[in-house]
Design a protein around this motif. Sequence first.
Motif, PDB file in Angstrom:
ATOM      1  N   LEU A 163       0.856  -1.234  -0.136  1.00 24.48           N
ATOM      2  CA  LEU A 163      -0.003  -0.001  -0.143  1.00 24.48           C
ATOM      3  C   LEU A 163       0.815   1.357  -0.062  1.00 24.48           C
ATOM      4  O   LEU A 163       0.518   2.282  -0.830  1.00 24.48           O
ATOM      5  CB  LEU A 163      -1.074   0.078   1.318  1.00 24.48           C
ATOM      6  CG  LEU A 163      -1.831   1.211   1.496  1.00 24.48           C
ATOM      7  CD1 LEU A 163      -2.654   1.589   0.076  1.00 24.48           C
ATOM      8  CD2 LEU A 163      -2.549   1.195   2.618  1.00 24.48           C
ATOM      9  N   GLY A 164       1.928   1.340   0.646  1.00 28.72           N
ATOM     10  CA  GLY A 164       2.885   2.632   0.747  1.00 28.72           C
ATOM     11  C   GLY A 164       3.525   2.811  -0.469  1.00 28.72           C
ATOM     12  O   GLY A 164       3.790   3.637  -1.021  1.00 28.72           O
ATOM     13  N   ALA A 165       3.990   1.731  -1.158  1.00 31.74           N
ATOM     14  CA  ALA A 165       4.739   1.687  -2.430  1.00 31.74           C
ATOM     15  C   ALA A 165       3.464   2.343  -3.533  1.00 31.74           C
ATOM     16  O   ALA A 165       3.989   3.231  -4.116  1.00 31.74           O
ATOM     17  CB  ALA A 165       5.096   0.363  -3.067  1.00 31.74           C
ATOM     18  N   PHE A 166       2.222   1.815  -3.551  1.00 30.28           N
ATOM     19  CA  PHE A 166       1.326   2.410  -4.371  1.00 30.28           C
ATOM     20  C   PHE A 166       1.098   3.733  -4.096  1.00 30.28           C
ATOM     21  O   PHE A 166       1.119   4.816  -5.019  1.00 30.28           O
ATOM     22  CB  PHE A 166       0.164   1.494  -4.515  1.00 30.28           C
ATOM     23  CG  PHE A 166      -1.254   2.267  -5.097  1.00 30.28           C
ATOM     24  CD1 PHE A 166      -1.323   2.097  -6.420  1.00 30.28           C
ATOM     25  CD2 PHE A 166      -2.198   3.067  -4.317  1.00 30.28           C
ATOM     26  CE1 PHE A 166      -2.252   2.568  -7.175  1.00 30.28           C
ATOM     27  CE2 PHE A 166      -3.111   3.462  -5.053  1.00 30.28           C
ATOM     28  CZ  PHE A 166      -3.318   3.305  -6.491  1.00 30.28           C
ATOM     29  N   CYS A 167       1.055   4.393  -3.003  1.00 23.23           N
ATOM     30  CA  CYS A 167       0.750   5.746  -2.700  1.00 23.23           C
ATOM     31  C   CYS A 167       2.031   6.567  -2.864  1.00 23.23           C
ATOM     32  O   CYS A 167       1.834   7.795  -3.148  1.00 23.23           O
ATOM     33  CB  CYS A 167       0.166   5.816  -1.071  1.00 23.23           C
ATOM     34  SG  CYS A 167      -1.401   5.054  -0.679  1.00 23.23           S
ATOM     35  N   LEU A 168       3.128   5.987  -2.820  1.00 24.64           N
ATOM     36  CA  LEU A 168       4.192   6.943  -2.805  1.00 24.64           C
ATOM     37  C   LEU A 168       4.358   7.374  -4.353  1.00 24.64           C
ATOM     38  O   LEU A 168       4.746   8.597  -4.714  1.00 24.64           O
ATOM     39  CB  LEU A 168       5.534   6.185  -2.865  1.00 24.64           C
ATOM     40  CG  LEU A 168       6.191   5.962  -1.342  1.00 24.64           C
ATOM     41  CD1 LEU A 168       7.255   5.021  -1.066  1.00 24.64           C
ATOM     42  CD2 LEU A 168       6.342   7.258  -0.622  1.00 24.64           C
ATOM     43  N   ALA A 212      -2.762  13.784   0.402  1.00 25.57           N
ATOM     44  CA  ALA A 212      -3.605  12.436   1.070  1.00 25.57           C
ATOM     45  C   ALA A 212      -2.903  11.137   0.815  1.00 25.57           C
ATOM     46  O   ALA A 212      -2.666  10.552   1.544  1.00 25.57           O
ATOM     47  CB  ALA A 212      -5.214  12.559   0.287  1.00 25.57           C
ATOM     48  N   ALA A 213      -2.292  11.203  -0.582  1.00 34.10           N
ATOM     49  CA  ALA A 213      -1.351   9.965  -0.920  1.00 34.10           C
ATOM     50  C   ALA A 213      -0.161  10.259   0.048  1.00 34.10           C
ATOM     51  O   ALA A 213       0.217   9.008   0.610  1.00 34.10           O
ATOM     52  CB  ALA A 213      -1.161  10.045  -2.187  1.00 34.10           C
ATOM     53  N   LEU A 214       0.454  11.094   0.334  1.00 34.22           N
ATOM     54  CA  LEU A 214       1.530  11.474   1.377  1.00 34.22           C
ATOM     55  C   LEU A 214       1.329  10.629   2.595  1.00 34.22           C
ATOM     56  O   LEU A 214       1.938  10.024   3.468  1.00 34.22           O
ATOM     57  CB  LEU A 214       2.012  12.784   1.671  1.00 34.22           C
ATOM     58  CG  LEU A 214       3.020  13.387   0.397  1.00 34.22           C
ATOM     59  CD1 LEU A 214       3.125  15.112   0.373  1.00 34.22           C
ATOM     60  CD2 LEU A 214       4.228  12.575   0.165  1.00 34.22           C
ATOM     61  N   CYS A 215       0.107  11.298   2.966  1.00 36.48           N
ATOM     62  CA  CYS A 215      -0.554  10.650   4.272  1.00 36.48           C
ATOM     63  C   CYS A 215      -0.537   9.381   4.635  1.00 36.48           C
ATOM     64  O   CYS A 215       0.167   8.493   5.530  1.00 36.48           O
ATOM     65  CB  CYS A 215      -1.688  11.472   4.767  1.00 36.48           C
ATOM     66  SG  CYS A 215      -1.714  13.415   5.006  1.00 36.48           S
ATOM     67  N   VAL A 216      -1.176   8.616   3.569  1.00 37.18           N
ATOM     68  CA  VAL A 216      -1.366   7.349   3.535  1.00 37.18           C
ATOM     69  C   VAL A 216      -0.059   6.352   3.508  1.00 37.18           C
ATOM     70  O   VAL A 216       0.153   5.596   4.090  1.00 37.18           O
ATOM     71  CB  VAL A 216      -2.362   6.780   2.297  1.00 37.18           C
ATOM     72  CG1 VAL A 216      -2.640   5.231   2.643  1.00 37.18           C
ATOM     73  CG2 VAL A 216      -3.687   7.409   2.598  1.00 37.18           C
ATOM     74  N   ALA A 217       0.696   6.881   2.562  1.00 38.36           N
ATOM     75  CA  ALA A 217       1.862   6.528   2.129  1.00 38.36           C
ATOM     76  C   ALA A 217       2.831   6.189   3.665  1.00 38.36           C
ATOM     77  O   ALA A 217       3.607   5.298   4.028  1.00 38.36           O
ATOM     78  CB  ALA A 217       2.624   7.140   1.269  1.00 38.36           C
ATOM     79  N   ALA A 218       2.857   7.191   4.556  1.00 38.20           N
ATOM     80  CA  ALA A 218       3.498   7.365   5.503  1.00 38.20           C
ATOM     81  C   ALA A 218       2.992   6.453   6.649  1.00 38.20           C
ATOM     82  O   ALA A 218       3.843   5.774   7.030  1.00 38.20           O
ATOM     83  CB  ALA A 218       3.750   8.932   6.357  1.00 38.20           C
ATOM     84  N   ALA A 219       1.657   6.525   6.657  1.00 36.73           N
ATOM     85  CA  ALA A 219       1.011   5.480   7.763  1.00 36.73           C
ATOM     86  C   ALA A 219       1.645   4.034   7.296  1.00 36.73           C
ATOM     87  O   ALA A 219       1.812   3.326   8.116  1.00 36.73           O
ATOM     88  CB  ALA A 219      -0.380   5.733   7.682  1.00 36.73           C
ATOM     89  N   ALA A 220       1.479   3.775   6.113  1.00 32.64           N
ATOM     90  CA  ALA A 220       1.423   2.540   5.437  1.00 32.64           C
ATOM     91  C   ALA A 220       3.141   1.883   5.814  1.00 32.64           C
ATOM     92  O   ALA A 220       3.443   0.834   6.149  1.00 32.64           O
ATOM     93  CB  ALA A 220       1.234   2.107   3.937  1.00 32.64           C
ATOM     94  N   ILE A 221       4.038   2.954   5.630  1.00 30.51           N
ATOM     95  CA  ILE A 221       5.632   2.744   5.630  1.00 30.51           C
ATOM     96  C   ILE A 221       5.787   1.959   7.134  1.00 30.51           C
ATOM     97  O   ILE A 221       6.542   1.263   7.375  1.00 30.51           O
ATOM     98  CB  ILE A 221       6.389   3.691   5.232  1.00 30.51           C
ATOM     99  CG1 ILE A 221       6.366   3.893   3.646  1.00 30.51           C
ATOM    100  CG2 ILE A 221       7.825   3.883   5.774  1.00 30.51           C
ATOM    101  CD1 ILE A 221       6.848   5.350   3.172  1.00 30.51           C
TER     102      ILE A 221
END
Length: 432
Positions: free
Chosen positions: A324-329, A343-352
């Motif tokens: 999920l983090g890879a996709f949002c990055l 919003a994508a930055l926020c989700v990417a950070a959480a997933a990482i």
Amino acid sequence: MASCSSSEPPAPLEDIGRITLRRITWRLMPLLCLLYLVAYIDRQNVAFAKLQMVGDLGLSEAAYGLGSALFFLGYCIFEIPSNLILERVGPRLWFARIIGGWGLVTLALAFAWTPASFYALRFLLGVAEAGFFPGVLYLLTLWFPQGQRARAIGLFLLASTFANAVGAGLGGLLLELDDVGGLRGWQWVFIATAVPALLLVPLVLTRLPRRPEDAPWLTGQQKAWLASTLAAEGGSRDHGNPLRALGDRRVIVLCLAFVGFPLAAYGLSYWLPTIVRGFGVGDATNGLLNMIPWLVVAAALWGLPALAARSSGFRRFIVAPAFLGAFCLVMTTVVPWPALQFAALCVAAAAIFAGQPFFWVLPGRFLSGAAAAAGFAAINSVGNLGGFLAQTIIPRIHDATDSDLAPMLFLATMLALSGSAIFLTVRLIPRS
């Protein structure tokens, strides 16, 4: 506080375990989280100082990236020796040395005057801080049974998210102190983040027990329950020579599998202020906006271990967040609107970050004692080379391609490869 006398009436074993873990959590974790919060702010302050200091010191983007990355070189070289010393002398003395050392070096960074001095001090900062994070992971194996360790690690990692949030807001505001007292804003960033570390040294020396047997706030029953529980889980897993753990194929695989997580995390966190400034905001607003992704990370670190405790299976809680983090990055540069990018930055950070508490439980399933100290240090040391790569390769990719997408594709690919490696290798590691 409950009395620690030996005349206390016996309690049901289940109640002893629950009360013991609750007491350890409330007595130990706030101090460890506070230390990590200060450490992480200290590690991230250079991202905001960069916005002014590159001009003052005559640094190019690539030169700044190299100076930032030298932290990880010093960190990785001294990580394993530091953790082996910690296992021998105890966390109280060694953590006090670590936090005092990084406070002094950070204070010195406020007065860096040339690119060479910046490079040298960043390397020394890595040397000073080496061993803290894996030292805490090793420490948690002495205080928490395996079943409760992911939640404890998640609580510890929460401190890094609040550090990013506090550091983001603080960094932007401190830059506004430009020319106060004859100092530049970036100098105030380093000074303000060095002082808390130095003030915490006496707190560590007086409040952190060396081991559970020395904790005055545990009763005799509670100490006996913890010792017997941990002994039943791991006595036979220890290597006779702790350095032999470095040749264990499971340690080697975990070293390689972990690289993508810090690479993506540091690649995102170090360049997040620059990305947000591209939205056309000022320094103070930039700092406040940078708080939001880390609050989302905190929610993920709090919620995912609770969800995992009610679910069967373990691997998906590491692997799914990685993909999920890879996709949002990638989405942060593909979508055309700033709101969706953010919003994508926020989700990417959480997933990482969300899968990392589960990852760090894995070494403790087959290592204990000094071998665990060496193994945690080795995995974190090699993995944090991802931080070095994030600060050296990403600027070069950006300069070579003149593209915002190419660096994010690199981060996303490395994170996805880490997720794939963990998916394939978790089966090599015993459940208990």
